[in-house]
Design an enzyme around this catalytic site. Structure first.
Site, PDB file in Angstrom:
ATOM      1  N   ALA A  70       0.838  -0.731   0.194  1.00  0.00           N
ATOM      2  CA  ALA A  70       0.304  -0.134   0.028  1.00  0.00           C
ATOM      3  C   ALA A  70       0.905   1.208   0.292  1.00  0.00           C
ATOM      4  O   ALA A  70       0.572   2.102   0.385  1.00  0.00           O
ATOM      5  CB  ALA A  70      -0.918   0.063   1.117  1.00  0.00           C
ATOM      6  N   GLY A  71       1.609   1.407  -0.056  1.00  0.00           N
ATOM      7  CA  GLY A  71       3.213   2.557  -0.430  1.00  0.00           C
ATOM      8  C   GLY A  71       3.028   2.551   0.577  1.00  0.00           C
ATOM      9  O   GLY A  71       3.989   3.545   0.927  1.00  0.00           O
ATOM     10  N   LEU A  72       3.366   1.709   2.459  1.00  0.00           N
ATOM     11  CA  LEU A  72       4.057   2.527   3.458  1.00  0.00           C
ATOM     12  C   LEU A  72       4.833   1.812   3.837  1.00  0.00           C
ATOM     13  O   LEU A  72       4.983   1.483   5.098  1.00  0.00           O
ATOM     14  CB  LEU A  72       2.353   2.274   4.417  1.00  0.00           C
ATOM     15  CG  LEU A  72       1.137   2.960   4.179  1.00  0.00           C
ATOM     16  CD1 LEU A  72      -0.341   2.319   4.978  1.00  0.00           C
ATOM     17  CD2 LEU A  72       1.686   4.806   4.005  1.00  0.00           C
ATOM     18  N   GLY A  73       5.614   0.720   3.452  1.00  0.00           N
ATOM     19  CA  GLY A  73       6.343   0.389   3.930  1.00  0.00           C
ATOM     20  C   GLY A  73       6.949  -0.902   4.609  1.00  0.00           C
ATOM     21  O   GLY A  73       7.177  -1.121   5.819  1.00  0.00           O
TER      22      GLY A  73
ATOM     23  N   ALA B 271       9.121  -3.200   4.597  1.00  0.00           N
ATOM     24  CA  ALA B 271      10.988  -2.373   5.387  1.00  0.00           C
ATOM     25  C   ALA B 271      10.459  -2.989   6.823  1.00  0.00           C
ATOM     26  O   ALA B 271      11.881  -2.777   7.288  1.00  0.00           O
ATOM     27  CB  ALA B 271      11.320  -1.110   4.379  1.00  0.00           C
TER      28      ALA B 271
ATOM     29  N   ASP C 187      12.635   3.187   2.190  1.00  0.00           N
ATOM     30  CA  ASP C 187      12.139   2.784   3.102  1.00  0.00           C
ATOM     31  C   ASP C 187      12.836   2.274   3.924  1.00  0.00           C
ATOM     32  O   ASP C 187      12.394   2.540   6.000  1.00  0.00           O
ATOM     33  CB  ASP C 187      11.162   1.423   2.313  1.00  0.00           C
ATOM     34  CG  ASP C 187      10.198   2.518   1.205  1.00  0.00           C
ATOM     35  OD1 ASP C 187      10.644   3.750   0.948  1.00  0.00           O
ATOM     36  OD2 ASP C 187       9.376   1.132   1.125  1.00  0.00           O
TER      37      ASP C 187
HETATM   38  C1  MEV Z   1       8.535   3.390  -2.759  1.00  0.00           C
HETATM   39  O1  MEV Z   1       8.001   3.083  -1.039  1.00  0.00           O
HETATM   40  C2  MEV Z   1       9.216   4.843  -3.178  1.00  0.00           C
HETATM   41  C3  MEV Z   1       9.809   5.019  -4.500  1.00  0.00           C
HETATM   42  O2  MEV Z   1      10.442   5.324  -5.059  1.00  0.00           O
HETATM   43  C4  MEV Z   1      10.682   2.827  -4.640  1.00  0.00           C
HETATM   44  C5  MEV Z   1      12.310   3.642  -4.327  1.00  0.00           C
HETATM   45  O3  MEV Z   1      12.120   4.947  -3.416  1.00  0.00           O
HETATM   46  O4  MEV Z   1      12.416   2.512  -3.729  1.00  0.00           O
HETATM   47  C6  MEV Z   1       8.600   4.502  -5.741  1.00  0.00           C
END
Ligand code: MEV
Length: 312
Positions: A104-107, A110, A152
């Site tokens: 979801a883009g929240l890492g 990581a 991340d």
């Molecule tokens: C992902 O959270 C951020 C991106 O820029 C990928 C990255 O920096 O590795 C899309």
């Protein structure tokens, strides 16, 4: 040996996603409202060297030796053991849970890696330094994402706002005036690897156009840092809007993200943009006032959940 637990927060990218992969600066903040947790307990009856991993949310319930070399959970455990030079640890069980939405883009990946490395190294009596934790989590990020920038694992490890440039030492900075973000989830899973790969394909086809967009995004991140350091939070919203338009040009927004961005703005957010890899996942809105109204508008526009966090 007592049980040991460790946790790590989620992250949100404020400015600079995608361009950061190409060496331009980006700003990310921890999101402490959700987190990943790893708990290591001694496995009294387990033979020496045996490790059992239980991660119910991703359907893993297996001994380490059964997990492939590419399995991110296994890789984080092996990375922690290798870094300590331990081949035959006392048997232990590792349980991993997380409240961070996946893909979801929240890492979330990581955060899970960071929690695992911290818990395993502490259990074995040699807690890893933040630098080691971040470096090990970065190795696992490569399995998840192919060519990650490292932002991340860095923000999730250090747990404070970072100004990040790939392959450079971490830079933290002062947040002069705290500000509130609403983070809204489209509910559409979006693996980072795919969005990053598509941007790379676009860059290879039209290098000059993409380079200009990356440069403009990098300039915005640099301006945003100064804006945050001086506490001119009004200007931050405008920079978020500009960053979102550039991400649209990179082809990583989506109708669902754009809908949430417009809904937030109409309800009074000072700025809004997608956050992370895009396509699906999350967007962020700067809501200095009218937080309740913006939250209602986001949910009405299809957000599956909204997290409120203060950047300070
Ligand atoms: C992902 O959270 C951020 C991106 O820029 C990928 C990255 O920096 O590795 C899309």
């Amino acid at each position: 040996m007592p049980a040991i637990s460790a946790s790590a927060p989620a992250k949100g990218i404020l400015f600079g996603e995608h361009a950061v992969v190409y060496g331009y600066p980006a700003i990310a903040v921890p999101v402490h409202q959700v987190s990943a947790r790893a708990v290591v307990t001694p496995w009294i009856k387990g033979a020496s060297g045996k490790i059992h991993i239980d991660a119910p949310q991703v359907g893993v319930d297996a001994d380490l030796e059964r997990l492939s070399q590419n399995d991110p959970l296994g890789a984080a455990v092996r990375g922690a053991l290798n870094a300590l030079g331990i081949q035959q640890p006392p048997a232990f069980k590792l349980r991993i849970t997380s409240t961070i939405p996946l893909a979801a883009g929240l890492g979330s990946g990581a955060a899970v890696s960071v929690a695992i490395v911290r818990a395993v190294s502490a259990f074995l009596g040699s807690p890893s330094s933040d630098e080691q934790v971040s470096a090990l989590a970065f190795e696992v990020e490569k399995l998840h994402h192919g060519t990650p920038s490292g932002i991340d694992n860095t923000v999730v490890t250090y747990g404070e706002p970072v100004y990040f440039v790939k392959d450079e030492a971490i830079q933290t900075f002062q947040v002069n005036k705290p500000f509130t973000l609403l983070i809204a989830d489209t509910g559409i899973p979006s693996p980072t690897r795919i969005a990053v790969g598509d941007v790379r394909a676009g860059f290879q086809q039209e290098p000059e156009r993409y380079k200009k967009i990356f440069e403009d995004i990098g300039d915005i991140a640099e301006k945003a840092r100064k804006t945050i350091e001086t506490g001119s939070n009004e200007a931050l919203g405008e920079l978020m809007d500009q960053n979102h338009s550039l991400l649209e040009k990179l082809g990583v927004s989506s109708p669902e993200l754009d809908k949430l961005v417009s809904a937030a703005k109409q309800a009074g957010a000072k700025g809004a943009k997608l956050s992370g890899a895009g396509r699906g996942g999350n967007m962020i809105a700067l809501a200095e006032e009218k937080q309740a109204e913006v939250k209602v508008a986001l949910l009405a526009a299809g957000a599956k959940g909204v997290i409120q966090t203060v950047v300070q």
